[in-house]
Scaffold this motif. Sequence first.
Motif, PDB file in Angstrom:
ATOM      1  N   ASN A  21       0.864  -1.184   0.000  1.00 20.29           N
ATOM      2  CA  ASN A  21       0.000   0.000   0.000  1.00 20.29           C
ATOM      3  C   ASN A  21       0.898   1.231   0.000  1.00 20.29           C
ATOM      4  OD1 ASN A  21      -2.846  -1.005   0.347  1.00 20.29           O
ATOM      5  ND2 ASN A  21      -1.839  -2.041   2.043  1.00 20.29           N
ATOM      6  N   LEU A  22       0.622   2.132  -0.920  1.00 20.62           N
ATOM      7  CA  LEU A  22       1.459   3.326  -1.020  1.00 20.62           C
ATOM      8  C   LEU A  22       0.633   4.459  -1.612  1.00 20.62           C
ATOM      9  CD1 LEU A  22       4.489   4.318  -0.809  1.00 20.62           C
ATOM     10  CD2 LEU A  22       4.729   3.629  -3.194  1.00 20.62           C
ATOM     11  N   ASN A  23       0.710   5.616  -0.958  1.00 14.53           N
ATOM     12  CA  ASN A  23      -0.048   6.780  -1.388  1.00 14.53           C
ATOM     13  C   ASN A  23       0.886   7.952  -1.605  1.00 14.53           C
ATOM     14  OD1 ASN A  23      -2.910   7.113  -1.676  1.00 14.53           O
ATOM     15  ND2 ASN A  23      -3.051   6.090   0.316  1.00 14.53           N
ATOM     16  N   ILE A  24       1.012   8.386  -2.816  1.00 12.59           N
ATOM     17  CA  ILE A  24       1.881   9.539  -3.075  1.00 12.59           C
ATOM     18  C   ILE A  24       1.016  10.700  -3.548  1.00 12.59           C
ATOM     19  CG2 ILE A  24       3.862  10.430  -4.387  1.00 12.59           C
ATOM     20  CD1 ILE A  24       4.928   7.600  -4.550  1.00 12.59           C
ATOM     21  N   GLY A  25       1.024  11.788  -2.795  1.00 12.33           N
ATOM     22  CA  GLY A  25       0.212  12.945  -3.147  1.00 12.33           C
ATOM     23  C   GLY A  25       0.903  13.853  -4.149  1.00 12.33           C
ATOM     24  N   GLU A  26       0.179  14.895  -4.569  1.00 15.84           N
ATOM     25  CA  GLU A  26       0.728  15.912  -5.475  1.00 15.84           C
ATOM     26  C   GLU A  26       1.996  16.495  -4.879  1.00 15.84           C
ATOM     27  OE1 GLU A  26      -0.475  17.502  -8.351  1.00 15.84           O
ATOM     28  OE2 GLU A  26      -2.201  16.172  -8.567  1.00 15.84           O
ATOM     29  N   ASN A  27       3.018  16.571  -5.699  1.00 12.44           N
ATOM     30  CA  ASN A  27       4.264  17.219  -5.310  1.00 12.44           C
ATOM     31  C   ASN A  27       4.825  16.707  -3.971  1.00 12.44           C
ATOM     32  OD1 ASN A  27       5.540  20.588  -4.885  1.00 12.44           O
ATOM     33  ND2 ASN A  27       6.391  18.867  -5.954  1.00 12.44           N
ATOM     34  N   GLU A  28       4.857  15.394  -3.844  1.00 12.09           N
ATOM     35  CA  GLU A  28       5.488  14.783  -2.672  1.00 12.09           C
ATOM     36  C   GLU A  28       6.683  13.952  -3.109  1.00 12.09           C
ATOM     37  OE1 GLU A  28       1.642  14.322   0.324  1.00 12.09           O
ATOM     38  OE2 GLU A  28       2.581  12.498  -0.438  1.00 12.09           O
ATOM     39  N   LEU A  29       7.618  13.790  -2.199  1.00 12.57           N
ATOM     40  CA  LEU A  29       8.803  12.984  -2.498  1.00 12.57           C
ATOM     41  C   LEU A  29       8.845  11.814  -1.518  1.00 12.57           C
ATOM     42  CD1 LEU A  29      12.378  14.544  -2.981  1.00 12.57           C
ATOM     43  CD2 LEU A  29      11.994  12.213  -2.257  1.00 12.57           C
ATOM     44  N   HIS A  30       8.607  10.623  -2.046  1.00 14.11           N
ATOM     45  CA  HIS A  30       8.615   9.432  -1.203  1.00 14.11           C
ATOM     46  C   HIS A  30       9.852   8.587  -1.491  1.00 14.11           C
ATOM     47  CE1 HIS A  30       4.324   9.335   0.388  1.00 14.11           C
ATOM     48  NE2 HIS A  30       4.425  10.466  -0.294  1.00 14.11           N
ATOM     49  N   VAL A  31      10.444   8.092  -0.431  1.00 13.74           N
ATOM     50  CA  VAL A  31      11.629   7.261  -0.566  1.00 13.74           C
ATOM     51  C   VAL A  31      11.272   5.836  -0.186  1.00 13.74           C
ATOM     52  CG1 VAL A  31      13.930   6.830   0.408  1.00 13.74           C
ATOM     53  CG2 VAL A  31      13.200   9.179  -0.103  1.00 13.74           C
ATOM     54  N   VAL A  32      11.722   4.879  -0.988  1.00 17.62           N
ATOM     55  CA  VAL A  32      11.563   3.475  -0.634  1.00 17.62           C
ATOM     56  C   VAL A  32      12.948   2.870  -0.479  1.00 17.62           C
ATOM     57  CG1 VAL A  32      10.804   1.187  -1.412  1.00 17.62           C
ATOM     58  CG2 VAL A  32       9.283   3.144  -1.694  1.00 17.62           C
ATOM     59  N   MET A  33      13.199   2.324   0.702  1.00 19.01           N
ATOM     60  CA  MET A  33      14.476   1.678   0.964  1.00 19.01           C
ATOM     61  C   MET A  33      14.224   0.218   1.314  1.00 19.01           C
ATOM     62  SD  MET A  33      16.378   4.521   3.319  1.00 19.01           S
ATOM     63  CE  MET A  33      18.041   3.932   2.999  1.00 19.01           C
ATOM     64  N   GLY A  34      15.255  -0.588   1.202  1.00 17.07           N
ATOM     65  CA  GLY A  34      15.086  -1.986   1.580  1.00 17.07           C
ATOM     66  C   GLY A  34      16.274  -2.798   1.154  1.00 17.07           C
ATOM     67  N   PRO A  35      16.450  -3.961   1.791  1.00 17.32           N
ATOM     68  CA  PRO A  35      17.599  -4.801   1.435  1.00 17.32           C
ATOM     69  C   PRO A  35      17.510  -5.296  -0.003  1.00 17.32           C
ATOM     70  CG  PRO A  35      16.279  -5.814   3.202  1.00 17.32           C
ATOM     71  CD  PRO A  35      15.616  -4.532   2.840  1.00 17.32           C
ATOM     72  N   ASN A  36      18.613  -5.829  -0.519  1.00 11.73           N
ATOM     73  CA  ASN A  36      18.641  -6.430  -1.849  1.00 11.73           C
ATOM     74  C   ASN A  36      17.602  -7.520  -1.960  1.00 11.73           C
ATOM     75  OD1 ASN A  36      20.526  -5.290  -3.593  1.00 11.73           O
ATOM     76  ND2 ASN A  36      22.216  -6.223  -2.476  1.00 11.73           N
ATOM     77  N   GLY A  37      16.902  -7.531  -3.067  1.00  8.90           N
ATOM     78  CA  GLY A  37      15.931  -8.601  -3.307  1.00  8.90           C
ATOM     79  C   GLY A  37      14.621  -8.446  -2.561  1.00  8.90           C
ATOM     80  N   SER A  38      14.397  -7.279  -1.957  1.00  7.12           N
ATOM     81  CA  SER A  38      13.166  -7.103  -1.172  1.00  7.12           C
ATOM     82  C   SER A  38      11.955  -6.765  -2.041  1.00  7.12           C
ATOM     83  CB  SER A  38      13.371  -6.013  -0.113  1.00  7.12           C
ATOM     84  OG  SER A  38      13.802  -4.814  -0.711  1.00  7.12           O
TER      85      SER A  38
END
Length: 243
Positions: A21-38
């Motif tokens: 589940n992911l919600n990105i609004g107008e003019n927002e900067l979202h970062v997704v991090m995670g280990p290799n292969g995630s």
Amino acid sequence: MLKVENLWVKVEDKEILKGINLNIGENELHVVMGPNGSGKSTLALTIAGHPKYKVIQGSILFEGEEITSLPPEERVKKGIFLSFQHPVEVDGVKIIHFLQRILKNLKGMDEIKAYEAIYTAIKELGLDESILTRFLNVGFSGGERKKLEMLQAYLVEPKLLILDEPDSGVDVDSLKTIAKIIRRLYERGTSVLLITHYGRILEYLNPTKVHVIKNGKIVASGSIDLVKIIEERGYSAVGDNEE
Ligand code: ADP
Ligand code: MG
Ligand code: MG
């Protein structure tokens, strides 16, 4: 703007995303991090519509419209731009012509208008214009490839820019240039989904939200403080410890 709801994705019969589940609004900067292969690249490629990634459950909405089964080129037309982790080499296509073609397709610019836009962008971003007469990605360093991709994004001005590890394999100067281009686009209204393995690029950016993905699930969402925890204590300090 982008709404990913309970997204389950399979690649070659292997379940990779398990209810994102992911919600990105107008003019927002979202970062997704995670280990290799995630599943980070899987998420990016699924949003972009790569045919190998099969949505088995859930949906992707872009500006309120279901795009889950749209072909990738339709998503591009709607304003979604994905920068790949491993861009392809294309022999025989000069970069200037490649960029002109993109601007014609997406913005209806003729050759001269496109040429002007490209040279203006090169100047604004402080890039080396000799790049334009080279062939697409052939013999490019990691940093050069990424900068070319960022130039492409800057010209296209997408509504949603998805960046898959733009910081992998680039030197500090290239990293700063890449971060600057992301910031410029963001300041001009683009929403950004930035996938990164390391927190270093975040020294130059100010994310709205940071998400941590592990084993195909978002296990934590929060502020930039999450990055500090990960840098100090590793991914095992965040979310569950299944992996
Ligand atoms: P990340 O980007 O977080 O490193 P990926 O999304 O690339 O992770 O990969 C998640 C898992 O899916 C890995 O186990 C990987 O081997 C598998 N996977 C991803 N793409 C493919 C593919 N095209 N074919 C087979 N397996 C894949
Ligand atoms: Mg990876
Ligand atoms: Mg990846």
